[in-house]
Design a protein around this motif. Structure first.
Motif, PDB file in Angstrom:
ATOM      1  N   LEU A 488       8.556  63.144  36.213  1.00  0.00           N
ATOM      2  CA  LEU A 488       7.567  63.939  35.334  1.00  0.00           C
ATOM      3  C   LEU A 488       8.395  64.203  33.427  1.00  0.00           C
ATOM      4  O   LEU A 488      10.042  64.286  34.197  1.00  0.00           O
ATOM      5  N   PRO A 489       8.198  64.863  32.461  1.00  0.00           N
ATOM      6  CA  PRO A 489       8.844  65.070  31.462  1.00  0.00           C
ATOM      7  C   PRO A 489      10.464  66.072  32.431  1.00  0.00           C
ATOM      8  O   PRO A 489       9.788  67.047  32.289  1.00  0.00           O
ATOM      9  N   ARG A 490      11.697  65.863  31.457  1.00  0.00           N
ATOM     10  CA  ARG A 490      13.043  66.758  31.878  1.00  0.00           C
ATOM     11  C   ARG A 490      13.873  66.473  31.738  1.00  0.00           C
ATOM     12  O   ARG A 490      14.378  65.681  31.113  1.00  0.00           O
ATOM     13  N   LYS A 491      14.497  67.286  31.395  1.00  0.00           N
ATOM     14  CA  LYS A 491      15.728  67.349  30.720  1.00  0.00           C
ATOM     15  C   LYS A 491      16.794  67.007  32.234  1.00  0.00           C
ATOM     16  O   LYS A 491      16.894  67.617  32.791  1.00  0.00           O
ATOM     17  N   LEU A 492      17.832  66.120  31.163  1.00  0.00           N
ATOM     18  CA  LEU A 492      19.341  66.288  32.841  1.00  0.00           C
ATOM     19  C   LEU A 492      19.787  67.941  33.603  1.00  0.00           C
ATOM     20  O   LEU A 492      20.359  67.098  34.682  1.00  0.00           O
ATOM     21  N   GLU A 493      19.821  68.347  32.406  1.00  0.00           N
ATOM     22  CA  GLU A 493      20.288  69.842  32.675  1.00  0.00           C
ATOM     23  C   GLU A 493      19.121  70.705  33.331  1.00  0.00           C
ATOM     24  O   GLU A 493      19.289  71.764  34.220  1.00  0.00           O
ATOM     25  N   ASP A 494      17.843  70.073  33.112  1.00  0.00           N
ATOM     26  CA  ASP A 494      17.334  71.007  33.902  1.00  0.00           C
ATOM     27  C   ASP A 494      17.799  70.850  36.170  1.00  0.00           C
ATOM     28  O   ASP A 494      16.750  71.762  36.583  1.00  0.00           O
ATOM     29  N   SER A 495      17.828  70.222  36.427  1.00  0.00           N
ATOM     30  CA  SER A 495      18.502  69.550  38.042  1.00  0.00           C
ATOM     31  C   SER A 495      18.930  70.533  38.694  1.00  0.00           C
ATOM     32  O   SER A 495      19.331  70.846  37.701  1.00  0.00           O
TER      33      SER A 495
ATOM     34  N   LEU B 264      23.768  55.514  20.377  1.00  0.00           N
ATOM     35  CA  LEU B 264      23.605  56.352  20.490  1.00  0.00           C
ATOM     36  C   LEU B 264      22.899  58.008  20.207  1.00  0.00           C
ATOM     37  O   LEU B 264      23.380  58.552  20.589  1.00  0.00           O
ATOM     38  N   GLN B 265      23.517  57.611  18.616  1.00  0.00           N
ATOM     39  CA  GLN B 265      23.379  58.536  18.482  1.00  0.00           C
ATOM     40  C   GLN B 265      21.453  58.759  18.561  1.00  0.00           C
ATOM     41  O   GLN B 265      21.109  60.224  18.158  1.00  0.00           O
ATOM     42  N   GLN B 266      21.124  58.044  18.902  1.00  0.00           N
ATOM     43  CA  GLN B 266      19.840  58.802  19.537  1.00  0.00           C
ATOM     44  C   GLN B 266      18.938  59.483  20.736  1.00  0.00           C
ATOM     45  O   GLN B 266      18.142  60.468  20.973  1.00  0.00           O
ATOM     46  N   GLU B 267      20.693  59.042  20.891  1.00  0.00           N
ATOM     47  CA  GLU B 267      20.474  60.063  22.297  1.00  0.00           C
ATOM     48  C   GLU B 267      20.580  61.753  21.913  1.00  0.00           C
ATOM     49  O   GLU B 267      21.590  61.587  21.290  1.00  0.00           O
ATOM     50  N   PRO B 268      20.048  62.689  23.053  1.00  0.00           N
ATOM     51  CA  PRO B 268      20.275  64.100  22.620  1.00  0.00           C
ATOM     52  C   PRO B 268      21.387  64.525  23.082  1.00  0.00           C
ATOM     53  O   PRO B 268      22.282  63.788  23.964  1.00  0.00           O
ATOM     54  N   TYR B 270      22.415  66.487  24.548  1.00  0.00           N
ATOM     55  CA  TYR B 270      22.700  67.274  26.122  1.00  0.00           C
ATOM     56  C   TYR B 270      23.351  66.083  26.506  1.00  0.00           C
ATOM     57  O   TYR B 270      24.073  65.683  27.816  1.00  0.00           O
ATOM     58  N   ILE B 271      23.118  64.927  26.313  1.00  0.00           N
ATOM     59  CA  ILE B 271      23.272  63.209  27.732  1.00  0.00           C
ATOM     60  C   ILE B 271      24.650  63.314  26.983  1.00  0.00           C
ATOM     61  O   ILE B 271      25.251  62.140  28.088  1.00  0.00           O
ATOM     62  N   HIS B 272      24.752  63.254  25.189  1.00  0.00           N
ATOM     63  CA  HIS B 272      26.612  62.877  25.320  1.00  0.00           C
ATOM     64  C   HIS B 272      27.419  63.895  25.926  1.00  0.00           C
ATOM     65  O   HIS B 272      28.911  63.331  26.106  1.00  0.00           O
ATOM     66  N   GLU B 273      26.673  65.128  25.672  1.00  0.00           N
ATOM     67  CA  GLU B 273      27.576  66.025  26.921  1.00  0.00           C
ATOM     68  C   GLU B 273      28.091  65.127  28.035  1.00  0.00           C
ATOM     69  O   GLU B 273      29.021  65.865  29.237  1.00  0.00           O
ATOM     70  N   ALA B 274      26.606  65.584  28.621  1.00  0.00           N
ATOM     71  CA  ALA B 274      26.508  64.950  30.104  1.00  0.00           C
ATOM     72  C   ALA B 274      27.461  63.901  30.755  1.00  0.00           C
ATOM     73  O   ALA B 274      28.052  63.432  31.387  1.00  0.00           O
ATOM     74  N   TYR B 275      27.627  62.331  29.641  1.00  0.00           N
ATOM     75  CA  TYR B 275      28.278  61.630  29.530  1.00  0.00           C
ATOM     76  C   TYR B 275      29.725  61.767  29.147  1.00  0.00           C
ATOM     77  O   TYR B 275      30.419  61.042  29.604  1.00  0.00           O
ATOM     78  N   GLY B 276      30.193  62.872  29.324  1.00  0.00           N
ATOM     79  CA  GLY B 276      31.804  62.684  28.673  1.00  0.00           C
ATOM     80  C   GLY B 276      31.921  62.113  26.978  1.00  0.00           C
ATOM     81  O   GLY B 276      33.374  61.936  26.687  1.00  0.00           O
ATOM     82  N   GLY B 286      32.065  56.998  29.389  1.00  0.00           N
ATOM     83  CA  GLY B 286      30.827  57.673  29.400  1.00  0.00           C
ATOM     84  C   GLY B 286      30.344  56.662  28.232  1.00  0.00           C
ATOM     85  O   GLY B 286      28.783  56.489  28.172  1.00  0.00           O
ATOM     86  N   VAL B 287      30.902  56.162  26.979  1.00  0.00           N
ATOM     87  CA  VAL B 287      29.924  55.734  26.381  1.00  0.00           C
ATOM     88  C   VAL B 287      29.567  54.156  26.663  1.00  0.00           C
ATOM     89  O   VAL B 287      28.477  53.500  26.495  1.00  0.00           O
ATOM     90  N   ASP B 288      30.458  53.881  27.307  1.00  0.00           N
ATOM     91  CA  ASP B 288      29.411  52.117  28.647  1.00  0.00           C
ATOM     92  C   ASP B 288      28.337  52.592  29.324  1.00  0.00           C
ATOM     93  O   ASP B 288      28.447  51.920  29.220  1.00  0.00           O
ATOM     94  N   LEU B 289      29.072  54.017  30.039  1.00  0.00           N
ATOM     95  CA  LEU B 289      27.852  54.340  31.332  1.00  0.00           C
ATOM     96  C   LEU B 289      26.404  54.457  29.795  1.00  0.00           C
ATOM     97  O   LEU B 289      25.438  54.373  30.489  1.00  0.00           O
ATOM     98  N   LEU B 290      26.655  54.825  28.453  1.00  0.00           N
ATOM     99  CA  LEU B 290      25.356  55.401  28.820  1.00  0.00           C
ATOM    100  C   LEU B 290      24.841  54.258  27.572  1.00  0.00           C
ATOM    101  O   LEU B 290      23.248  54.128  27.951  1.00  0.00           O
TER     102      LEU B 290
END
Lengths: 495, 453
Positions: A488-495, B264-268, B270-276, B286-290
């Motif tokens: 389902l739609p979910r953010k990465l941080e929700d998990s 990659l700017q299209q990614e939110p 929190y994704i930027h943060e998660a991938y470091g 991080g950039v490569d993997l994203l």
């Protein structure tokens, strides 16, 4: 016409006349050698004429069976060809008794022709033989040098070899002279052709019996030591059609829909479908050319066709699944080969695949030719399809979906991630009845459409990530009880 | 295949030969793909578990002792010669430098250098016995990617591209990020070559048209070239001509697709943060993997990401933490991101170097800590694509120097990756110069079926 069809059924009776009369003629012919006074030419000619006319009747009735009773197939054709040849030969034989002069003239011409051809063949054989012999001598030069040296060094060896050579050369000379001038003795043509008649009729009869009594009807009960001695292999022609597959998958289909009329109690048109031997021997199946099989032709006829099998009014129609099984069997698939081709598939997928009619490569090519669409078989020879529609441009999508409708039962995995479908396009998804995995990530799926997808009873994996669906997971799972995995739609941080 | 198809195909082949143009490489498998795709397979050999692969290459060879191999004996023999135990080497032993602890439900023992990875370790399989056929980088990486010693053979990604192609006609089937080594198509048609993108700055040179040429003119020119190539290919049966046209077309399509996909700017955030991406130490990987994840999501079949600099002959104690930190966060983010998106079910993540490293201190001679090449036992991290979860495969001896159980050589690894994709390395072949080439080098190798759930 019905009278002719009725008469033709007497073919199996009629064939026994030539089978009895020709050996009688042969016996009389041999007896005449010992007691020329007891058997005169008139008697022998009479028996032969009777044999000839009975041959003609049997052949005519055989062809009647073919044209009025629908007996056809390669085995039947071969049987008919040999029967015709036998009849012709019987006529040649009897002609020698009744029209001796004419026959002699024809025979003498034939003999000259034979000799002429033989001489040409002999020239060619000699030419090739000399060439090969020269080649062998050339290749053996090292060995010959060795022999030559050892003969120089050991005189006794030389002497022994010389003696052997002389002996061999003289023998070869004799042989050569015998072969080089072929002597074709003036034969007793009547005897020879009568013998040939017997052989041909025996073959015809055996083949005919194979058609009616089964492929191995004579050797079926032969003791094993004798079989080994004679090199008899049972079911020679049939071994290509897998028996285990037949008994496991095909026989149940026949039992359900066919054997009431083609079984132990009733054998309409002499056809039995209740055992492997009977089916294979019936001549209605063709190995590896399923669509050349009479059996399949009848199964696939439109339901209102008079010749369709099982007949429409009997209420025993076959499902398309059943026909798929028969086709797989006729294509020479064995349970093992199928299992191998299926690359270790789980049993339920195997069962599903085997119940579906095949998709041919042309269909697959046509589907792949649509821009952006990828369609692959799950595993080679297993016609469950993995379909990716995500990259089909909007303009081609309705075409893609309508083409997919032709194989809707075969679609197993479908990827439409990121696509925006119109509502009528979403509606088409419901027909993909065997769909197991559906990727809708990033698509414009909404709740009403999702509810219609609950008709997909086999759906196990559904991806709704990046969609606007807000239905709680519990509700979705009760809507689609077959689902095992759901995203389902979910953010990465929700998990 | 139906009989008349075979006849059709045969007659095309004979025409090619008759004209003296039949390319020396021939496709040997039946085609049921569209007019313009390669798909030499109408289906798979095995049940496909994975539909796409990301291969993260720890170029240089990561040390097992600082990641997953905790050998008690090395602590005991630290700075001492192993000669009493083995008569192989006069160097001194080097203990694992960092603390080990058991992580996750599966209790896999790993060093404290990978705190983020520890959170997703239950999704992974760790192979401890990767073997290579050569102890030096160039040959070992050739073996790792092509199964052969020389670098003229097709890379694994090119084989996968050959068999399965890209799902997305606007993107290549085989992409390389972070480094362009070992991505050759070898003798396979040239459009199967890995396409290398820069992930920082401009992805690909010449993506923009000169001002004087309109998009329409360019489209017309490309179509002309591709049509001519296709015409020639249809007469000659030559794959190379077809490939030439396809490369032109793909390049044209990528002008519009690539800036989109790699933005990659299209990614939110929190994704930027998660991938470091916000941290300098993790940004590169991080950039490569994203980018890789975005490409895979858009239908690319095989992405090879190079993470260079694991060749720690010296300075292990300073450089290893940097490298581990650089990979740790992005890799764990990739795995959880794929999982979140439902992509881990059919995406195989492979992390491997070309070989492992020795239990001996090579750095001693130049000061500090360092380890040499050990082609007998290296680490492979696997996740997704039907791989077992929280599983360790293979055993090494008490030094971690030799494999004692379940060796996985580089060809086994590649055969296993192909198996995950539903391909049989023995049947995915190419005829060239009278020899049948397969993706896994010469001789026997095995598919490690134990790695799959």
């Amino acid at each position: 016409m019905t009278y002719l069809a009725f008469l033709s059924d007497f073919h199996p009776v009629a064939v026994h006349f030539p089978i009895a009369l020709l050996p009688l003629a042969a016996l009389l012919f041999i007896y005449r050698r010992f007691r020329p006074d007891a058997v005169n030419n008139t008697l022998l000619a009479l028996v032969l004429w009777l044999a000839f006319w009975s041959c003609v009747v049997a052949v005519l009735l055989g062809f009647g069976n073919r044209y009025f009773n629908g007996h056809s197939g390669e085995a039947i054709d071969a049987h008919a060809r040999i029967a015709l040849a036998a009849t012709l030969l019987v006529f040649v034989t009897v002609a020698q008794w009744s029209f001796p002069t004419a026959t002699r003239q024809v025979m003498s011409f034939g003999r000259s022709l034979c000799l002429f051809v033989w001489r040409i063949v002999w020239r060619v054989v000699v030419f090739i033989g000399r060439f090969v012999w020269g080649l062998v001598r050339f290749l053996l030069i090292p060995l010959r040098v060795l022999v030559w040296l050892s003969r120089r060094l050991f005189p006794p060896l030389d002497r022994a070899l010389s003696a052997t050579k002389t002996a061999l050369v003289s023998r070869i000379a004799v042989l050569r002279s015998a072969i080089a001038r072929p002597v074709v003795p003036a034969p007793n043509w009547a005897g020879v052709s009568l013998g040939l008649c017997l052989i041909l009729v025996a073959i015809t009869g055996l083949r005919g019996a194979n058609l009616s009594h089964g492929e191995a009807h004579l050797v079926r009960n032969m003791p094993q030591p004798l079989k080994t001695l004679l090199g008899v292999e049972q079911d020679n022609a049939a071994s290509q059609l897998d028996r285990a597959f037949f008994e496991h998958d095909v026989l149940p289909v026949f039992k359900r829909s066919c054997i009431k009329c083609h079984g132990e109690h009733k054998q309409k048109k002499g056809l039995r479908l209740d055992s492997y031997e009977a089916v294979v021997a019936s001549g209605v199946v063709h190995f590896q050319d399923p669509h050349g099989s009479e059996l399949l032709r009848r199964l696939l006829l439109p339901p209102d066709d008079a010749a369709v099998m099982p007949p429409q009014d009997k209420g025993r129609e076959l499902q398309s699944d059943d026909i798929g099984v028969v086709i797989h069997w006729l294509q020479g698939h064995s349970l093992e080969s199928l299992a191998k081709a299926e690359g270790g598939l789980p049993t339920e997928i195997k069962t599903l695949a085997r119940r579906l009619p095949p998709v041919d490569d042309e269909t697959l090519s046509a589907l792949n030719a649509i821009p952006g669409m990828t369609v692959r078989r799950l595993v080679n020879n297993v016609d469950l399809l993995l379909v990716n529609l995500s990259y089909v441009p909007k303009s081609d999508r309705s075409k893609a979906l309508s083409e997919l409708a032709l194989v809707s039962d075969h679609i197993f995995h479908l990827d439409i991630s990121g696509a925006e479908l119109a509502s009528n396009e979403w509606a088409q998804l419901r027909s993909f009845s065997n769909l197991e995995r559906l990727n809708l990530a990033g698509s414009n799926i909404d709740h009403p459409v999702l509810q219609t997808l609950s008709e997909l009873r086999r759906l196990k994996w559904l991806n709704l990530h990046r969609t606007s669906v807000t239905v709680p997971e519990t509700e979705l799972r009760s809507l689609m009880p077959s689902l095992a995995t759901l995203y389902l739609p979910r953010k990465l941080e929700d998990s | 295949m139906k009989r008349r198809d075979l006849i059709k195909r045969l007659s095309v082949g004979t025409t090619g030969v008759a004209l003296g143009l039949g390319g020396f490489g021939q496709r040997v498998l039946a085609s049921a793909g569209g007019a313009d795709q390669y798909p030499i397979f109408s289906g798979h050999h095995f049940l496909p578990r994975a539909r796409r692969v990301i291969f993260i290459w720890q170029a240089g060879g990561m040390s097992p002792y600082e990641s997953f191999e905790n050998k008690a004996l090395l602590h005991k023999l630290h700075d001492k010669s192993p000669v009493k135990h083995r008569d192989a080497c006069s160097a001194a032993c080097l203990r694992p430098l960092y603390n080990f602890s058991q992580q996750g439900q599966s209790g896999i023992e790993m060093s404290d250098q990978f705190p983020h990875l520890a959170k997703v370790i239950d999704d992974m399989t760790i192979v401890k016995t990767l073997q290579n056929f050569a102890p030096a980088h160039p040959q070992a990486s050739n073996f790792l990617f092509s199964g052969e010693r020389l670098n003229d053979k097709p890379s694994l990604g090119a084989w996968v591209n050959y068999a399965l192609g890209s799902d997305n006609p606007h993107l290549p089937g085989f992409v390389a990020l972070g480094g362009a080594e070992n991505i050759s198509n070898g003798f396979l048609p040239s459009d199967l070559h890995g396409v290398f993108f820069e992930t920082e700055g401009r992805a690909l040179d010449f993506l923009d048209n000169p001002r004087a040429i309109s998009a329409r003119q360019q489209q017309a020119a490309v179509r002309q070239v591709a049509d001519l190539d296709r015409l020639y290919a249809s007469i000659s049966g030559d794959d190379k001509a077809r490939a030439h046209g396809k490369v032109f077309e793909l390049a044209y399509k990528m002008q519009s697709s690539i800036p989109q996909v790699l933005d990659l700017q299209q990614e939110p955030d929190y994704i930027h943060e998660a991938y470091g991406l916000n941290d300098e130490s993790t940004r590169k990987v991080g950039v490569d993997l994203l980018s890789a994840r975005r490409l895979l999501e858009q239908g690319v079949r095989f992405v090879r990401v190079t993470d260079g600099g694991w060749d720690h002959h010296s300075g292990l104690d300073q450089q290893f933490p940097e490298k581990a930190r650089g990979l740790d966060k992005p890799l764990s983010a990739l795995i959880s991101d794929l999982k979140q998106r439902g992509m881990l079910d059919d995406t195989l993540v492979v992390v491997a170097g070309e070989f492992g490293r020795t239990p001996f201190n090579e750095g001693k001679f130049i000061g500090g800590f360092g380890r040499g090449h050990n082609p007998d036992a290296g680490i492979v991290m696997l996740a997704g694509g039907g791989i077992r979860q929280g599983f360790v495969y293979g055993e090494t001896d008490e030094f971690g120097f030799k494999t004692v159980k379940d060796p996985v050589n580089v060809n086994d690894l590649n055969a296993t990756i192909l198996y995950a994709l539903g391909l049989d390395h023995m049947r995915l072949t190419y005829e060239l110069g009278g020899r049948t080439f397969k993706p896994t080098g010469v001789g026997e190798c095995r598919i490690v079926r134990d790695l799959f759930a």
